[in-house]
Design an enzyme around this catalytic site. Structure first.
Site, PDB file in Angstrom:
ATOM      1  CB  CYS A 109      -1.005  -0.026   1.151  1.00 35.96           C
ATOM      2  SG  CYS A 109      -0.284  -0.140   2.809  1.00 35.96           S
ATOM      3  CD1 TRP A 110       2.128   6.415  -0.085  1.00 33.52           C
ATOM      4  CD2 TRP A 110       1.148   7.114   1.799  1.00 33.52           C
ATOM      5  NE1 TRP A 110       2.634   7.652   0.209  1.00 33.52           N
ATOM      6  CE2 TRP A 110       2.058   8.118   1.357  1.00 33.52           C
ATOM      7  CE3 TRP A 110       0.397   7.330   2.953  1.00 33.52           C
ATOM      8  CZ2 TRP A 110       2.244   9.306   2.047  1.00 33.52           C
ATOM      9  CZ3 TRP A 110       0.582   8.523   3.631  1.00 33.52           C
ATOM     10  CH2 TRP A 110       1.494   9.493   3.175  1.00 33.52           C
TER      11      TRP A 110
END
Length: 327
Positions: A109-110
């Site tokens: 994810c980020w």
């Protein structure tokens, strides 16, 4: 287009600090790379070959962020966890349903936080050897920036030069057919470089995604063999060529192509055939040249296009615009 890029490239994988965690040097040590971020984040940039399986869509991600600001981190996490759990359940019932027991995905994810962590935990609980990318996309992006400053210095470039219409892109495609190493920046940027160079059916990627594509191509080349690349300016359409790569290209030996005007006219009519079937699109693009060529000449070129006088129009574009600009 990337020449001599193995179908499943292997990068020396460092030892993982713990089960279920991988770092950016392990990217190609998995069966699949899964991006758990929102579709908007994925469009901006993603790891090479990654597939998008978001656990929050763009609107949901915004709502959770708003809840975090207006209420509390606890309320935001509680709301987000419910949404993430429902979405992962959907992915389990659809995308992951037919995956074999030995399936090994890398998930990010980020920042390598709760979104990828939740998906990794659940997939591992099923029995798959899933791993979470430590640091997430943020760590990957840092790696790409670092490598774009280093990799071009390690490669031996040969720059294909020549005025517009001599067939530089065709020459690169022939080199690819001969198993040469080719960095096709225009293909990676989805743009042929000039004011008329936008591809009819492909949008340009975001700058970050373009840089990811360039990095992926560069890291796959053999430093002992030359890399052929077309001469490019600082910008390809709306995108910027990475600075260190551009410096290396400008310092590299050149192969200069040339051809007579009639030959170049024929090649350009083939390369830009989409304009022959959409004259008004061409007329719209030509308006961008009014500050350089003046309204009278642009109107004359538009009239030539509408009358189907393609040979005359393309020859004039070369003589009055492209060749002076190239020189």
């Amino acid at each position: 287009m990337i020449c001599n890029q193995p179908a499943n490239p292997q990068v020396s994988a460092g030892k993982r600090r713990k089960d279920g965690v991988a770092n950016v040097t392990d990217l190609f040590d998995f069966d699949e790379i899964i991006d758990a971020r929102s579709p908007g984040e994925f469009a901006d940039d993603h790891l090479p070959g990654a597939i998008s399986l978001p656990v929050l869509n763009d609107a949901e991600r915004a709502m959770v962020g708003t809840l975090h600001k207006q209420s509390s981190a606890f309320e935001a996490k509680k709301d987000g966890a419910a949404r993430v759990a429902r979405k992962i359940a959907q992915h389990l019932e659809t995308y992951f349903h037919s995956k074999p027991r030995n399936y090994r995905p890398l998930i990010y994810c980020w920042r390598g936080g709760s979104r990828s962590g939740a998906m990794t935990t659940i997939l591992r609980s099923v029995g798959w050897n899933a791993a979470q990318l430590e640091g997430g996309h943020k760590a990957y992006r840092h790696h790409v920036i670092e490598q774009l400053a280093v990799l071009p210095e390690q490669l031996d470039f040969r720059v294909i030069c020549g005025p517009t219409g001599v067939g530089k892109s065709r020459f690169l495609r022939e080199l690819i057919a001969c198993n040469a190493q080719v960095l096709d920046l225009e293909d990676l940027a989805a743009h042929m470089g000039s004011v008329l160079g936008a591809y009819p059916a492909r949008l340009q990627p975001a700058q970050k995604l373009f840089e990811s594509r360039v990095w992926f191509a560069l890291q796959g080349f053999d430093a002992k063999r030359p890399v052929f690349v077309e001469s490019e300016s600082k910008k390809i359409g709306n995108l910027h060529t990475p600075e260190v790569l551009l410096m290396r290209m400008r310092a590299a030996p050149c192969i200069n192509l040339n051809a007579e005007i009639p030959v170049r006219v024929e090649l350009l009519k083939q390369e830009y055939a989409h304009f022959l079937g959409n004259v008004e699109l061409l007329a719209e693009k030509l308006d961008c040249l009014v500050p350089i060529q003046g309204r009278e000449r642009i109107d004359n070129w538009k009239n030539q296009a509408r009358a189907g006088h393609w040979d005359e129009l393309v020859a004039e574009l070369l003589i009055h615009h492209y060749d002076p600009a190239y020189t």
